[in-house]
Design a protein around this motif. Structure first.
Motif, PDB file in Angstrom:
ATOM      1  N   THR A 124      47.939  32.415  26.840  1.00 46.18           N
ATOM      2  CA  THR A 124      47.797  31.272  27.716  1.00 46.18           C
ATOM      3  C   THR A 124      46.236  31.070  28.385  1.00 46.18           C
ATOM      4  O   THR A 124      45.573  31.891  28.338  1.00 46.18           O
ATOM      5  CB  THR A 124      48.633  31.581  29.090  1.00 46.18           C
ATOM      6  N   ILE A 125      46.123  29.601  28.994  1.00 49.52           N
ATOM      7  CA  ILE A 125      44.729  29.607  29.070  1.00 49.52           C
ATOM      8  C   ILE A 125      44.520  30.128  30.736  1.00 49.52           C
ATOM      9  O   ILE A 125      45.496  30.488  31.369  1.00 49.52           O
ATOM     10  CB  ILE A 125      44.540  27.956  29.424  1.00 49.52           C
ATOM     11  N   SER A 126      43.396  30.927  31.028  1.00 53.39           N
ATOM     12  CA  SER A 126      43.146  31.630  31.880  1.00 53.39           C
ATOM     13  C   SER A 126      42.431  30.612  33.340  1.00 53.39           C
ATOM     14  O   SER A 126      41.940  29.410  32.848  1.00 53.39           O
ATOM     15  CB  SER A 126      42.193  32.836  31.866  1.00 53.39           C
ATOM     16  N   GLU A 127      42.635  30.970  34.449  1.00 51.25           N
ATOM     17  CA  GLU A 127      42.051  30.366  35.510  1.00 51.25           C
ATOM     18  C   GLU A 127      40.621  30.100  35.538  1.00 51.25           C
ATOM     19  O   GLU A 127      39.978  29.205  35.935  1.00 51.25           O
ATOM     20  CB  GLU A 127      42.616  30.978  36.793  1.00 51.25           C
ATOM     21  N   LEU A 130      39.868  27.316  33.213  1.00 43.03           N
ATOM     22  CA  LEU A 130      40.089  26.224  33.922  1.00 43.03           C
ATOM     23  C   LEU A 130      38.828  25.850  34.862  1.00 43.03           C
ATOM     24  O   LEU A 130      38.413  24.671  35.129  1.00 43.03           O
ATOM     25  CB  LEU A 130      41.347  26.168  34.902  1.00 43.03           C
ATOM     26  N   THR A 153      45.603  18.550  31.521  1.00 46.29           N
ATOM     27  CA  THR A 153      45.418  20.002  31.610  1.00 46.29           C
ATOM     28  C   THR A 153      45.692  20.595  32.665  1.00 46.29           C
ATOM     29  O   THR A 153      46.509  21.648  32.885  1.00 46.29           O
ATOM     30  CB  THR A 153      43.719  20.368  31.471  1.00 46.29           C
ATOM     31  N   PHE A 154      45.199  19.953  34.077  1.00 50.98           N
ATOM     32  CA  PHE A 154      45.486  20.670  35.388  1.00 50.98           C
ATOM     33  C   PHE A 154      46.966  20.650  35.788  1.00 50.98           C
ATOM     34  O   PHE A 154      47.486  21.505  36.389  1.00 50.98           O
ATOM     35  CB  PHE A 154      44.613  20.327  36.296  1.00 50.98           C
ATOM     36  N   TYR A 157      49.175  22.781  33.724  1.00 53.42           N
ATOM     37  CA  TYR A 157      49.022  24.260  34.066  1.00 53.42           C
ATOM     38  C   TYR A 157      49.415  24.635  35.412  1.00 53.42           C
ATOM     39  O   TYR A 157      50.539  25.436  35.566  1.00 53.42           O
ATOM     40  CB  TYR A 157      47.607  24.643  34.137  1.00 53.42           C
ATOM     41  N   PHE A 158      49.257  23.946  36.436  1.00 54.45           N
ATOM     42  CA  PHE A 158      49.642  24.182  38.040  1.00 54.45           C
ATOM     43  C   PHE A 158      51.199  23.625  37.984  1.00 54.45           C
ATOM     44  O   PHE A 158      51.806  24.252  38.822  1.00 54.45           O
ATOM     45  CB  PHE A 158      48.753  23.408  39.095  1.00 54.45           C
ATOM     46  N   LEU A 160      53.376  23.653  35.908  1.00 49.47           N
ATOM     47  CA  LEU A 160      54.047  24.253  34.800  1.00 49.47           C
ATOM     48  C   LEU A 160      55.028  23.531  33.900  1.00 49.47           C
ATOM     49  O   LEU A 160      56.154  23.534  33.827  1.00 49.47           O
ATOM     50  CB  LEU A 160      55.339  25.447  35.469  1.00 49.47           C
TER      51      LEU A 160
END
Length: 231
Positions: A124-127, A130, A153-154, A157-158, A160
């Protein structure tokens, strides 16, 4: 072969051809190649008949295939092909297959377990990643294309969300407030009743802030964009 009648004997090749039609051409080709490899291996050994094959010999053949696969870093496909091909060859000949013997089945199962490769889950991509993306791209002079990349992307991620869900978002699905942003996702993979889903994303007031990125993206969209347009 107990055929005294010359006419019947002459039809044996046709019977064999008919039996081969029991499987798809690609399957026959695969099994035929596998059978040829088994036959070549058996003939290279002393006292190893390829037809009818003996269970112990087949198990030793599987052992050699396993060691070769381990050396080359391959999976268990060669084992499965050998098992199916030897069974197929004996079936065509009308002879009981040795691959159903307990010794052979145990060797094949052991080979599959030994050659099984652990599943590597996707990272998973990390914060932190980001944050680096936002610091690099989220600048005063930014193109619409780059903002769309940051939005996908954001929000994914945020919120879900899957990529297919993000791409289905329309302007009319987005409602921006002072403290948060709500996004209605019309189609979700686990939405059995097709009722849609509303994702709430808070405004962080710092980089990276998905709400801020969404506001900048909407501001750059053409004035003619309607609620059915995708951000």
């Amino acid at each position: 072969m107990d055929l005294e009648d010359a006419g019947l004997y002459s039809q044996v090749p046709q019977l064999l051809e008919l039996a081969l039609c029991a499987n798809a051409p690609n399957t026959v080709s695969k099994y035929s190649s596998g059978w040829s490899r088994w036959r070549t291996w058996a003939m290279s050994k002393v006292g190893v008949p390829h037809l009818p094959a003996k269970p112990l010999h087949v198990a030793l053949y599987i052992l050699e295939l396993t060691n070769t696969a381990l050396t080359n870093g391959n999976g268990s496909s060669a084992i499965d092909t050998a098992i199916y091909s030897i069974r197929w060859g004996h079936k065509i000949a009308g002879i009981p297959s040795p691959v159903d013997h307990p010794t052979v089945t145990a060797a094949a199962e052991g080979a599959r377990r030994k050659l099984a490769k652990p599943i590597q889950p996707k990272e998973t991509i990390s914060e932190q990643t980001l944050l680096k993306l936002a610091e690099h791209y989220n600048k005063p002079c930014i193109s619409l294309e780059t903002l769309r990349f940051l939005f996908i992307t954001f929000i994914g991620y945020f919120g879900l969300l899957r990529i297919s869900e993000v791409l289905s978002i329309r302007l009319g699905d987005i409602n921006i407030q002072d403290s948060h942003m709500s996004i209605f996702v019309p189609i979700r993979k686990n939405d059995q009743h097709r009722e849609g889903h509303t994702s709430i994303i808070s405004r962080t007031r710092k980089v990276p802030c998905p709400v801020s990125i969404t506001e900048r993206l909407i501001a750059l969209l053409p004035l003619t964009a309607c609620s059915r347009s995708s951000p």
